[in-house]
Design a protein around this motif. Structure first.
Motif, PDB file in Angstrom:
ATOM      1  N   VAL A 149       0.863  -1.178   0.000  1.00  0.00           N
ATOM      2  CA  VAL A 149       0.000   0.000   0.000  1.00  0.00           C
ATOM      3  C   VAL A 149       0.901   1.229   0.000  1.00  0.00           C
ATOM      4  O   VAL A 149       1.823   1.324   0.810  1.00  0.00           O
ATOM      5  N   ILE A 150       0.646   2.137  -0.918  1.00  0.00           N
ATOM      6  CA  ILE A 150       1.437   3.360  -1.026  1.00  0.00           C
ATOM      7  C   ILE A 150       0.531   4.542  -0.721  1.00  0.00           C
ATOM      8  O   ILE A 150      -0.486   4.737  -1.379  1.00  0.00           O
ATOM      9  N   LEU A 151       0.911   5.318   0.269  1.00  0.00           N
ATOM     10  CA  LEU A 151       0.187   6.529   0.627  1.00  0.00           C
ATOM     11  C   LEU A 151       0.854   7.706  -0.079  1.00  0.00           C
ATOM     12  O   LEU A 151       2.035   7.979   0.141  1.00  0.00           O
ATOM     13  N   LEU A 152       0.108   8.375  -0.938  1.00  0.00           N
ATOM     14  CA  LEU A 152       0.612   9.581  -1.596  1.00  0.00           C
ATOM     15  C   LEU A 152       0.250  10.749  -0.682  1.00  0.00           C
ATOM     16  O   LEU A 152      -0.900  11.172  -0.630  1.00  0.00           O
ATOM     17  N   TYR A 153       1.230  11.233   0.049  1.00  0.00           N
ATOM     18  CA  TYR A 153       0.990  12.187   1.127  1.00  0.00           C
ATOM     19  C   TYR A 153       1.108  13.642   0.682  1.00  0.00           C
ATOM     20  O   TYR A 153       2.125  14.056   0.132  1.00  0.00           O
ATOM     21  N   VAL A 154       0.037  14.380   0.928  1.00  0.00           N
ATOM     22  CA  VAL A 154       0.011  15.825   0.708  1.00  0.00           C
ATOM     23  C   VAL A 154      -0.470  16.442   2.021  1.00  0.00           C
ATOM     24  O   VAL A 154      -1.600  16.179   2.435  1.00  0.00           O
ATOM     25  N   PRO A 155       0.368  17.235   2.699  1.00  0.00           N
ATOM     26  CA  PRO A 155      -0.064  17.857   3.953  1.00  0.00           C
ATOM     27  C   PRO A 155      -1.332  18.687   3.746  1.00  0.00           C
ATOM     28  O   PRO A 155      -1.546  19.266   2.678  1.00  0.00           O
ATOM     29  N   TYR A 156      -2.164  18.732   4.788  1.00  0.00           N
ATOM     30  CA  TYR A 156      -3.453  19.421   4.646  1.00  0.00           C
ATOM     31  C   TYR A 156      -3.280  20.891   4.287  1.00  0.00           C
ATOM     32  O   TYR A 156      -4.106  21.457   3.573  1.00  0.00           O
ATOM     33  N   GLN A 157      -2.186  21.522   4.739  1.00  0.00           N
ATOM     34  CA  GLN A 157      -1.967  22.939   4.418  1.00  0.00           C
ATOM     35  C   GLN A 157      -1.809  23.141   2.910  1.00  0.00           C
ATOM     36  O   GLN A 157      -2.311  24.111   2.350  1.00  0.00           O
ATOM     37  N   VAL A 158      -1.117  22.214   2.268  1.00  0.00           N
ATOM     38  CA  VAL A 158      -0.932  22.295   0.815  1.00  0.00           C
ATOM     39  C   VAL A 158      -2.264  22.017   0.116  1.00  0.00           C
ATOM     40  O   VAL A 158      -2.612  22.684  -0.853  1.00  0.00           O
ATOM     41  N   SER A 159      -3.024  21.065   0.633  1.00  0.00           N
ATOM     42  CA  SER A 159      -4.351  20.784   0.064  1.00  0.00           C
ATOM     43  C   SER A 159      -5.248  22.012   0.127  1.00  0.00           C
ATOM     44  O   SER A 159      -5.951  22.328  -0.833  1.00  0.00           O
TER      45      SER A 159
END
Length: 108
Positions: free
Chosen positions: A15-25
């Motif tokens: 399983v690969i989590l593509l992580y984008v911090p909520y601030q960037v979102s």
């Protein structure tokens, strides 16, 4: 069907989590048409939940940002590909086994 059976039957290899911090979102959403439906608290909780799941289930994580800016699609794609290939190499997937994992044959 028991939950244990389903868990064993549906257990992913990777399983690969593509992580984008909520601030960037938030920043990305504020520059799009979706800004009316932005819910900062919801994004924070979603981020926290995925990070907890990652720790619990040992997901691989790929950082999709650098210095609070999104990385390019090609850059992220390259890292995903390298992660998958490394996993396959370390787990001795090759040839027929690999093709069966990706495209199972339709035996009757």
């Amino acid at each position: 069907i028991s939950l244990i059976f389903l868990n064993l039957w549906l257990s992913p290899d990777l399983v690969i989590l593509l992580y984008v911090p909520y601030q960037v979102s938030l920043k990305l959403k504020s520059t799009s048409q979706e800004q009316l439906s932005v819910n900062k608290e919801h994004l924070k909780l979603a981020e926290q939940t995925y990070l907890e799941l990652r720790a619990l289930y040992k997901f691989k994580m790929i950082e999709c940002t650098c210095d609070n800016e999104m990385r390019t699609i090609n850059d992220i794609h390259t890292e995903v590909s390298e992660t998958v290939l490394e996993y396959l190499k370390n787990n001795k997937y090759s040839g027929h086994i690999l093709s069966e994992k990706i495209m199972p044959s339709s035996r009757k």
